[in-house]
Design a protein around this motif. Structure first.
Motif, PDB file in Angstrom:
ATOM      1  N   ASP A  34       0.779  -1.316  -0.119  1.00  0.00           N
ATOM      2  CA  ASP A  34      -0.035  -0.063  -0.033  1.00  0.00           C
ATOM      3  C   ASP A  34       1.180   1.345  -0.017  1.00  0.00           C
ATOM      4  N   ASN A  35       0.522   2.110  -0.970  1.00  0.00           N
ATOM      5  CA  ASN A  35       1.269   3.375  -1.007  1.00  0.00           C
ATOM      6  C   ASN A  35       0.371   4.515  -1.710  1.00  0.00           C
ATOM      7  N   GLU A  36       0.275   5.638  -1.353  1.00  0.00           N
ATOM      8  CA  GLU A  36      -0.712   6.499  -1.789  1.00  0.00           C
ATOM      9  C   GLU A  36      -0.521   6.853  -3.445  1.00  0.00           C
ATOM     10  N   CYS A  37       0.976   7.098  -3.515  1.00  0.00           N
ATOM     11  CA  CYS A  37       1.134   7.330  -4.994  1.00  0.00           C
ATOM     12  C   CYS A  37       0.836   6.141  -5.873  1.00  0.00           C
ATOM     13  N   VAL A  38       1.129   4.957  -5.426  1.00  0.00           N
ATOM     14  CA  VAL A  38       0.584   3.797  -6.324  1.00  0.00           C
ATOM     15  C   VAL A  38      -0.877   3.786  -6.553  1.00  0.00           C
ATOM     16  N   HIS A  39      -1.563   3.979  -5.287  1.00  0.00           N
ATOM     17  CA  HIS A  39      -3.092   4.127  -5.463  1.00  0.00           C
ATOM     18  C   HIS A  39      -3.634   5.015  -6.567  1.00  0.00           C
ATOM     19  N   LEU A  40      -2.826   5.984  -6.553  1.00  0.00           N
ATOM     20  CA  LEU A  40      -3.279   7.121  -7.594  1.00  0.00           C
ATOM     21  C   LEU A  40      -3.353   6.763  -9.069  1.00  0.00           C
ATOM     22  N   PHE A  41      -2.257   5.642  -9.337  1.00  0.00           N
ATOM     23  CA  PHE A  41      -1.865   5.706 -10.613  1.00  0.00           C
ATOM     24  C   PHE A  41      -1.909   4.264 -11.221  1.00  0.00           C
ATOM     25  N   ARG A  42      -1.927   3.174 -10.276  1.00  0.00           N
ATOM     26  CA  ARG A  42      -2.071   1.916 -10.765  1.00  0.00           C
ATOM     27  C   ARG A  42      -3.219   1.508 -11.762  1.00  0.00           C
ATOM     28  N   TRP A  43      -4.496   1.627 -11.250  1.00  0.00           N
ATOM     29  CA  TRP A  43      -5.422   1.418 -12.147  1.00  0.00           C
ATOM     30  C   TRP A  43      -5.865   2.134 -13.378  1.00  0.00           C
ATOM     31  N   PRO A  44      -5.246   3.268 -13.525  1.00  0.00           N
ATOM     32  CA  PRO A  44      -5.348   4.180 -14.681  1.00  0.00           C
ATOM     33  C   PRO A  44      -4.521   3.778 -15.580  1.00  0.00           C
ATOM     34  N   VAL A  45      -3.233   2.930 -15.119  1.00  0.00           N
ATOM     35  CA  VAL A  45      -2.217   2.519 -16.019  1.00  0.00           C
ATOM     36  C   VAL A  45      -2.780   1.155 -16.690  1.00  0.00           C
ATOM     37  N   VAL A  46      -3.477   0.483 -15.742  1.00  0.00           N
ATOM     38  CA  VAL A  46      -3.943  -0.847 -16.190  1.00  0.00           C
ATOM     39  C   VAL A  46      -5.034  -0.504 -17.349  1.00  0.00           C
ATOM     40  N   VAL A  47      -5.750   0.335 -17.189  1.00  0.00           N
ATOM     41  CA  VAL A  47      -7.112   0.796 -17.960  1.00  0.00           C
ATOM     42  C   VAL A  47      -6.345   1.206 -19.342  1.00  0.00           C
ATOM     43  N   LEU A  48      -5.399   2.175 -19.252  1.00  0.00           N
ATOM     44  CA  LEU A  48      -4.911   2.594 -20.691  1.00  0.00           C
ATOM     45  C   LEU A  48      -4.277   1.683 -21.272  1.00  0.00           C
ATOM     46  N   GLY A  49      -3.707   0.438 -20.672  1.00  0.00           N
ATOM     47  CA  GLY A  49      -2.735  -0.481 -21.237  1.00  0.00           C
ATOM     48  C   GLY A  49      -3.937  -1.462 -22.145  1.00  0.00           C
ATOM     49  N   PHE A  50      -5.229  -1.690 -21.474  1.00  0.00           N
ATOM     50  CA  PHE A  50      -6.145  -2.509 -22.022  1.00  0.00           C
ATOM     51  C   PHE A  50      -6.858  -1.760 -23.321  1.00  0.00           C
TER      52      PHE A  50
END
Length: 204
Positions: A34-50
């Motif tokens: 758990d990391n606040e910076c990771v929480h902000l960016f991880r799912w947008p990156v996955v969605v963009l990739g898909f």
């Protein structure tokens, strides 16, 4: 297969390959502690990739095997994506153009006032839903620690002429107008009441 279709197929195949490391990066971020910076960016990156994966796959199949229906769908998706990107760029320009910065005499860096930002950005960032996450992200990113390491042992005169980033200027030190006395880049003393927790305290 025509030359234009060949080029379209090749470009989409390259985009398809590029989507794989993007998705992998997002999944790697999701697996991190758990990391606040990771929480902000991880799912947008996955969605963009898909999204890149799906659109490039449709474009590749449509161009390589000349499937007119898939090509039409691909062009439609691309038009929507380009339109959304243009809207996002215009919106970002409008809300970030007023940046709240101003020069202070005798300082090599700019300082920032919250009321100098656009209403939307100010209200969005300072809301109870977002500010704690942003503050924790900044703290975990060690922006202020890097500033302290860079200017360790520096005197006040040397630090005041330094060129520091907007984040470091706005988050790691109090505004000059507050009258705090310099100890080191991240430690300042209130000359009126050293123990006071005033509005001019360091935001980070």
């Amino acid at each position: 297969m025509g030359l234009s279709n060949n080029i379209t197929a090749i470009l989409n195949f390259i985009a398809l390959l590029c989507s794989i490391p993007i998705i992998a990066s997002g999944l790697w971020l999701a697996s991190k502690p758990d990391n606040e910076c990771v929480h902000l960016f991880r799912w947008p990156v996955v969605v963009l990739g898909f999204l890149i994966l799906v659109i490039s796959l449709i474009g590749f199949i449509g161009a390589y095997w000349y499937k007119e229906g898939l090509l039409a769908l691909y062009l439609c998706f691309m038009a929507i994506l380009i339109t959304l990107l243009l809207v996002l760029l215009i919106f970002a320009f409008v809300v970030t153009r007023p940046d709240g910065s101003f020069w202070v005499p005798g300082r090599g860096y700019q300082e920032y006032r919250l009321d100098g930002f656009s209403n939307w950005l100010r209200d969005h960032v300072t809301s109870d839903d977002y500010w704690p996450k942003i503050r924790n992200c900044l703290a975990e990113s060690n922006f202020c620690g890097k500033l302290n390491s860079r200017y360790v042992g520096a005197g006040a005169a040397q630090f005041f002429l330094a060129h520091i980033t907007p984040l470091q200027s706005g988050c790691c030190k109090p505004p000059t107008i507050c009258g705090y006395q310099y100890v080191d880049p991240t430690m300042w003393v209130n000359p009126v009441n050293p123990a006071a927790d005033a509005d001019c305290s360091v935001n980070s």
